[in-house]
Motif scaffolding. Structure first.
Motif, PDB file in Angstrom:
ATOM      1  N   ARG A 132       0.812  -1.215   0.000  1.00 44.95           N
ATOM      2  CA  ARG A 132       0.000   0.000   0.000  1.00 44.95           C
ATOM      3  C   ARG A 132       0.847   1.267   0.000  1.00 44.95           C
ATOM      4  N   GLY A 133       2.176   1.122  -0.094  1.00 42.81           N
ATOM      5  CA  GLY A 133       3.040   2.303  -0.099  1.00 42.81           C
ATOM      6  C   GLY A 133       3.283   2.830   1.298  1.00 42.81           C
ATOM      7  N   ASP A 134       3.735   4.078   1.359  1.00 45.90           N
ATOM      8  CA  ASP A 134       4.017   4.699   2.660  1.00 45.90           C
ATOM      9  C   ASP A 134       2.705   5.028   3.359  1.00 45.90           C
ATOM     10  N   PRO A 135       2.602   5.027   4.648  1.00 41.08           N
ATOM     11  CA  PRO A 135       3.644   4.649   5.599  1.00 41.08           C
ATOM     12  C   PRO A 135       3.751   3.132   5.746  1.00 41.08           C
ATOM     13  N   VAL A 136       4.924   2.699   6.230  1.00 41.10           N
ATOM     14  CA  VAL A 136       5.175   1.280   6.476  1.00 41.10           C
ATOM     15  C   VAL A 136       5.524   1.125   7.949  1.00 41.10           C
ATOM     16  N   VAL A 137       4.806   0.253   8.626  1.00 43.68           N
ATOM     17  CA  VAL A 137       5.061  -0.008  10.042  1.00 43.68           C
ATOM     18  C   VAL A 137       6.095  -1.122  10.158  1.00 43.68           C
ATOM     19  N   VAL A 138       7.197  -0.812  10.828  1.00 42.00           N
ATOM     20  CA  VAL A 138       8.254  -1.788  11.093  1.00 42.00           C
ATOM     21  C   VAL A 138       8.162  -2.130  12.579  1.00 42.00           C
ATOM     22  N   PRO A 139       7.672  -3.337  12.906  1.00 38.46           N
ATOM     23  CA  PRO A 139       7.420  -3.667  14.307  1.00 38.46           C
ATOM     24  C   PRO A 139       8.668  -4.137  15.051  1.00 38.46           C
ATOM     25  N   LEU A 140       9.638  -3.243  15.170  1.00 36.97           N
ATOM     26  CA  LEU A 140      10.879  -3.552  15.888  1.00 36.97           C
ATOM     27  C   LEU A 140      11.121  -2.501  16.959  1.00 36.97           C
ATOM     28  N   THR A 141      11.713  -2.935  18.040  1.00 36.74           N
ATOM     29  CA  THR A 141      12.098  -1.989  19.079  1.00 36.74           C
ATOM     30  C   THR A 141      13.383  -1.276  18.647  1.00 36.74           C
ATOM     31  N   GLN A 142      13.669  -0.176  19.302  1.00 41.20           N
ATOM     32  CA  GLN A 142      14.919   0.533  19.037  1.00 41.20           C
ATOM     33  C   GLN A 142      16.121  -0.340  19.399  1.00 41.20           C
ATOM     34  N   GLU A 143      15.963  -1.190  20.397  1.00 42.85           N
ATOM     35  CA  GLU A 143      17.042  -2.114  20.785  1.00 42.85           C
ATOM     36  C   GLU A 143      17.347  -3.079  19.643  1.00 42.85           C
ATOM     37  N   HIS A 144      16.299  -3.638  19.028  1.00 46.01           N
ATOM     38  CA  HIS A 144      16.520  -4.553  17.902  1.00 46.01           C
ATOM     39  C   HIS A 144      17.148  -3.821  16.716  1.00 46.01           C
ATOM     40  N   LEU A 145      16.696  -2.612  16.451  1.00 49.74           N
ATOM     41  CA  LEU A 145      17.287  -1.833  15.367  1.00 49.74           C
ATOM     42  C   LEU A 145      18.755  -1.560  15.657  1.00 49.74           C
ATOM     43  N   ALA A 146      19.072  -1.251  16.903  1.00 49.34           N
ATOM     44  CA  ALA A 146      20.465  -1.016  17.288  1.00 49.34           C
ATOM     45  C   ALA A 146      21.321  -2.257  17.027  1.00 49.34           C
ATOM     46  N   GLU A 147      20.795  -3.437  17.347  1.00 48.92           N
ATOM     47  CA  GLU A 147      21.521  -4.677  17.071  1.00 48.92           C
ATOM     48  C   GLU A 147      21.769  -4.839  15.574  1.00 48.92           C
ATOM     49  N   LEU A 148      20.761  -4.536  14.773  1.00 44.91           N
ATOM     50  CA  LEU A 148      20.886  -4.698  13.320  1.00 44.91           C
ATOM     51  C   LEU A 148      21.914  -3.760  12.700  1.00 44.91           C
ATOM     52  N   VAL A 149      22.096  -2.586  13.294  1.00 40.68           N
ATOM     53  CA  VAL A 149      23.016  -1.607  12.699  1.00 40.68           C
ATOM     54  C   VAL A 149      24.375  -1.588  13.395  1.00 40.68           C
ATOM     55  N   GLY A 150      24.505  -2.334  14.481  1.00 36.85           N
ATOM     56  CA  GLY A 150      25.772  -2.339  15.195  1.00 36.85           C
ATOM     57  C   GLY A 150      26.000  -1.071  15.993  1.00 36.85           C
ATOM     58  N   GLY A 151      24.958  -0.592  16.636  1.00 37.54           N
ATOM     59  CA  GLY A 151      25.054   0.605  17.465  1.00 37.54           C
ATOM     60  C   GLY A 151      24.421   0.368  18.815  1.00 37.54           C
ATOM     61  N   THR A 152      24.478   1.375  19.659  1.00 35.82           N
ATOM     62  CA  THR A 152      23.816   1.282  20.952  1.00 35.82           C
ATOM     63  C   THR A 152      22.416   1.861  20.828  1.00 35.82           C
TER      64      THR A 152
END
Length: 189
Positions: A132-152
């Motif tokens: 359906r285009g934007d917006p797109v809900v990404v159901p991840l916590t900031q902690e999980h995103l931090a793990e994925l990018v290698g940051g705190t």
């Protein structure tokens, strides 16, 4: 949980539906999510190598109802004996994985955190796109995103707050809503 890190690995899994998290353990006993997989992705390709008795290098967890199609190492050996061109499939899968891992290593070594967050969010928006285009809900916590990018988590939160100020994302409990995928793609390298 589809499989655990350290379990015997005897099959390739092709993801038919759903989204899966790839998690690894650190030497200190902590766990980190290193990748998310969706329809059309795969895992377990090393189990198809001849003469290997591999173990799973990561734990694979379903984030939602998911289905995989499996090809056992024995079935693949049989397929290769009847159709030697099947070796090309295995080589292509392994080459794709090496390219993916090489790109991630290069990114972690040379790209700044902002760029890594932008890139992962663009990828996640594609993974969670419902057509359906934007917006797109990404159901991840900031902690999980931090793990994925290698940051705190605090440093990733700072990047996310800048994106909120730009109108690129909205933050919610356990989710990031991507409002402007074009902006992310234009600013991810």
């Amino acid at each position: 949980m589809l499989c655990n890190e350290g379990d015997p690995s005897d099959s390739l899994h092709l993801i038919a539906s759903g989204r899966l998290a790839v998690r690894v353990s650190t030497s200190e006993g902590e766990h980190a999510t290193i990748n998310l997989l969706g329809r059309g992705d795969y895992f377990g390709e090393l189990s198809l190598l001849e003469g290997q008795a591999p173990v799973r290098s990561a734990t694979i967890v379903a984030l939602e109802p998911a289905e995989t199609l499996t090809l056992s190492a024995a079935e693949f050996r049989d397929l290769r004996s009847r159709h030697p061109a099947a070796n090309q499939l295995l080589l292509a899968l392994l080459a794709r994985r090496v390219e993916e891992l090489s790109a991630r290593l290069l990114e972690a070594t040379y790209d700044g955190l902002d760029r890594r967050v932008h890139r992962r969010l663009a990828e996640l928006a594609e993974l969670y796109d419902d057509g359906r285009g934007d917006p797109v809900v990404v159901p991840l916590t900031q902690e999980h995103l931090a793990e994925l990018v290698g940051g705190t988590r605090p440093s990733v939160n700072q990047v996310l707050q800048r994106l909120v100020a730009e109108g690129v994302v909205e933050l919610g409990r356990g989710r990031v809503v991507v409002l402007d995928r074009d902006w992310l793609e234009d600013n991810s390298g």
